[in-house]
Design an enzyme around this catalytic site. Structure first.
Site, mmCIF file in Angstrom:
data_model
loop_
_atom_site.group_PDB
_atom_site.id
_atom_site.type_symbol
_atom_site.label_atom_id
_atom_site.label_comp_id
_atom_site.label_asym_id
_atom_site.label_seq_id
_atom_site.Cartn_x
_atom_site.Cartn_y
_atom_site.Cartn_z
ATOM 1 N N LYS A 154 0.758 -1.215 -0.175
ATOM 2 C CA LYS A 154 -0.124 0.203 -0.257
ATOM 3 C C LYS A 154 0.866 1.260 -0.091
ATOM 4 O O LYS A 154 1.920 1.426 0.776
ATOM 5 C CB LYS A 154 -1.029 -0.035 1.024
ATOM 6 C CG LYS A 154 -1.921 -1.130 1.290
ATOM 7 C CD LYS A 154 -2.821 -0.902 -0.258
ATOM 8 C CE LYS A 154 -3.946 -2.079 -0.029
ATOM 9 N NZ LYS A 154 -5.006 -2.044 -1.029
ATOM 10 N N ASP A 182 -0.037 0.054 -4.840
ATOM 11 C CA ASP A 182 -1.474 0.187 -4.637
ATOM 12 C C ASP A 182 -1.835 1.424 -3.948
ATOM 13 O O ASP A 182 -1.858 1.551 -2.770
ATOM 14 C CB ASP A 182 -2.585 -0.788 -4.079
ATOM 15 C CG ASP A 182 -3.959 -0.538 -4.199
ATOM 16 O OD1 ASP A 182 -4.188 0.506 -4.751
ATOM 17 O OD2 ASP A 182 -4.715 -1.502 -3.847
ATOM 18 N N GLU A 208 -1.261 0.616 -8.960
ATOM 19 C CA GLU A 208 -2.625 0.430 -8.998
ATOM 20 C C GLU A 208 -3.302 1.521 -8.695
ATOM 21 O O GLU A 208 -2.913 2.205 -7.297
ATOM 22 C CB GLU A 208 -3.208 -0.757 -8.011
ATOM 23 C CG GLU A 208 -4.618 -1.142 -7.959
ATOM 24 C CD GLU A 208 -4.623 -2.443 -7.223
ATOM 25 O OE1 GLU A 208 -5.836 -2.593 -6.518
ATOM 26 O OE2 GLU A 208 -3.802 -3.406 -7.299
ATOM 27 N N GLU A 234 -11.274 -1.412 -9.807
ATOM 28 C CA GLU A 234 -11.884 -2.399 -8.718
ATOM 29 C C GLU A 234 -13.375 -1.979 -8.324
ATOM 30 O O GLU A 234 -14.145 -2.740 -7.785
ATOM 31 C CB GLU A 234 -10.883 -2.738 -7.430
ATOM 32 C CG GLU A 234 -10.965 -1.600 -6.602
ATOM 33 C CD GLU A 234 -9.762 -1.716 -5.598
ATOM 34 O OE1 GLU A 234 -10.243 -1.667 -4.396
ATOM 35 O OE2 GLU A 234 -8.703 -2.081 -5.913
ATOM 36 N N ASP A 257 -14.112 -6.390 -9.509
ATOM 37 C CA ASP A 257 -14.105 -7.214 -8.369
ATOM 38 C C ASP A 257 -15.672 -8.061 -8.585
ATOM 39 O O ASP A 257 -16.720 -7.276 -8.535
ATOM 40 C CB ASP A 257 -14.369 -6.473 -7.256
ATOM 41 C CG ASP A 257 -14.134 -7.233 -5.928
ATOM 42 O OD1 ASP A 257 -15.026 -8.119 -5.770
ATOM 43 O OD2 ASP A 257 -13.495 -7.039 -4.855
ATOM 44 N N HIS A 284 -9.841 -8.199 -8.809
ATOM 45 C CA HIS A 284 -9.664 -7.561 -7.635
ATOM 46 C C HIS A 284 -10.282 -8.577 -6.363
ATOM 47 O O HIS A 284 -11.317 -9.200 -6.740
ATOM 48 C CB HIS A 284 -10.210 -6.250 -7.214
ATOM 49 C CG HIS A 284 -9.998 -5.614 -5.884
ATOM 50 N ND1 HIS A 284 -10.967 -5.806 -4.991
ATOM 51 C CD2 HIS A 284 -8.833 -5.249 -5.023
ATOM 52 C CE1 HIS A 284 -10.758 -5.322 -3.768
ATOM 53 N NE2 HIS A 284 -9.490 -4.681 -3.840
ATOM 54 N N GLU A 317 -5.305 -12.384 -6.204
ATOM 55 C CA GLU A 317 -4.925 -11.668 -4.996
ATOM 56 C C GLU A 317 -5.257 -12.256 -3.772
ATOM 57 O O GLU A 317 -6.679 -12.492 -3.464
ATOM 58 C CB GLU A 317 -6.024 -10.152 -5.131
ATOM 59 C CG GLU A 317 -5.623 -9.209 -3.918
ATOM 60 C CD GLU A 317 -6.092 -7.862 -4.113
ATOM 61 O OE1 GLU A 317 -5.597 -6.926 -3.448
ATOM 62 O OE2 GLU A 317 -7.046 -7.570 -4.977
#
Length: 362
Positions: A154, A182, A208, A234, A257, A284, A317
């Site tokens: 992250k 991300d 991302e 996502e 997702d 995702h 993921e």
């Protein structure tokens, strides 16, 4: 076979060790789960971001065959049901269809190109630690020690944090492990480009959601400016929401997702549009065991893109954050072995639900 009832479960897992992405702290994990029940005793399970209202269920689901998934989808949508709630119903319908035909969902989708999927560990959030960098390095090394050949970190916390810590993690895991980052939409265009230029020096797999998920022009600008793959979408709902992003090649990798975009029914349409526009699809996944199983069936069914002797991996993921509804909701938990996850082979989703857990966190 007709649908006779739909039960909804709004469950919340209280996180013991809170964590943050670039936008918010997570102190609890809420999930929306549905159970669709038929008159022949077969039930299907689905996960969304919200649950449908009783009125929407009574008008569009009760009394129909689960094989009418397109009709049910359009009925719910036309009456304003949130796509995240439609996702839950749709996944449950496909679970029922698979059980009724004694086939895993990936076979209903057209067959499995693979029965095992390489996973990337999603973790490396920001936490309250005395030495955040040391904590991230230790966590990243633990994923490598477990056999993961890819992981995601992250970012979105500002240039100083992001540049320092991504470089530290890359040094810790070496050059052979794939590393993605991300930002969870935490930057504007200019900041995303400025920070992304520095982050790209760490041989990133992708960057991302650097900006808001619906900023098509912004993604085009960032993609042209940076020497790294750009991924996202996502949060988009319904296949029409993906149209411009895909037609204008704003992303290198699109990440629908299944529990947000509209279930299997919509995911297939999104994947078809992505294929037509030469955009890679990597789903995702950040949910319960239901969403994890559903995502595995989708990954089993997605062909290599592009076709090659050594294709780009169809990556799963694999959420490594604290979440009992991922690790314990299925009676036989879906686990990785050296970073590889087997696609469930039982009928439907291929998992049996631990109802006691729904009571515990309901």
């Amino acid at each position: 076979m007709k649908i006779v009832d739909v039960k909804t479960y709004s469950v919340v897992y209280p996180v013991q060790d809170p964590f943050s992405n670039g936008m918010r702290w997570t102190r609890q994990r809420p999930f929306a789960i549905v159970e669709v029940i038929t008159d022949n005793g077969i039930s299907g399970w689905g996960e969304g971001t919200t649950v449908p209202t009783r009125r929407a269920i009574d008008l569009n689901v009760i009394g129909r065959s689960p094989f009418e998934h397109e009709v049910i989808w359009e009925g719910l949508h036309s009456q304003g049901t949130d796509t995240g709630a439609i996702s839950a119903i749709d996944i449950a319908l496909w679970d029922i269809m698979g059980k009724a035909l004694d086939q895993p969902i990936c076979n209903l989708l057209g067959g499995a190109f693979r029965d095992r999927v390489q996973a990337y560990a999603t973790g490396l959030f920001r936490r309250e630690r005395k030495d955040p960098t040391a904590a991230l390095v230790e966590e990243a090394r633990s994923y490598a020690d477990q056999g993961f050949k890819a992981m995601k970190m992250k970012v979105g916390f500002g240039p100083e944090y992001d540049i320092k810590n991504v470089a530290a993690v890359r040094r810790a895991i070496g050059d052979d492990i794939l590393l993605a980052v991300d930002a969870n939409c935490a930057y504007d265009r200019g900041s995303a480009i400025a920070v992304g230029q520095k982050l790209a020096e760490n041989d990133l797999l992708w960057f991302e959601e650097p900006i808001s998920s619906d900023d098509v022009e912004g993604y085009i600008e960032i993609r042209r400016a940076l020497k790294v793959r750009i991924s996202g979408a996502e949060q988009l709902r319904g296949h029409r929401a993906f149209r411009r992003m895909l037609q204008e090649r704003a992303l290198d990798i699109v990440q629908p997702d299944v529990s947000i975009c509209g279930g299997f029914t919509e995911f297939r349409k999104i994947a078809a549009m992505a294929s037509a526009n030469h955009v890679r699809v990597i789903p995702h996944m950040f949910g319960t065991a239901i969403r994890l199983a559903a995502t595995l069936h989708l990954l089993a069914n997605l062909p290599d893109s592009p076709r090659a002797n050594v294709p780009f991996p169809a990556l799963l993921e694999y959420d490594m954050s604290e979440n009992a509804l991922r690790t314990e909701l299925a009676k036989e938990p879906i686990r990785h072995t050296e970073g590889i996850v087997t696609v469930p082979q039982g009928p439907g989703l291929g998992i049996e639900i631990n109802r006691d857990l729904l009571t515990k966190y309901g």
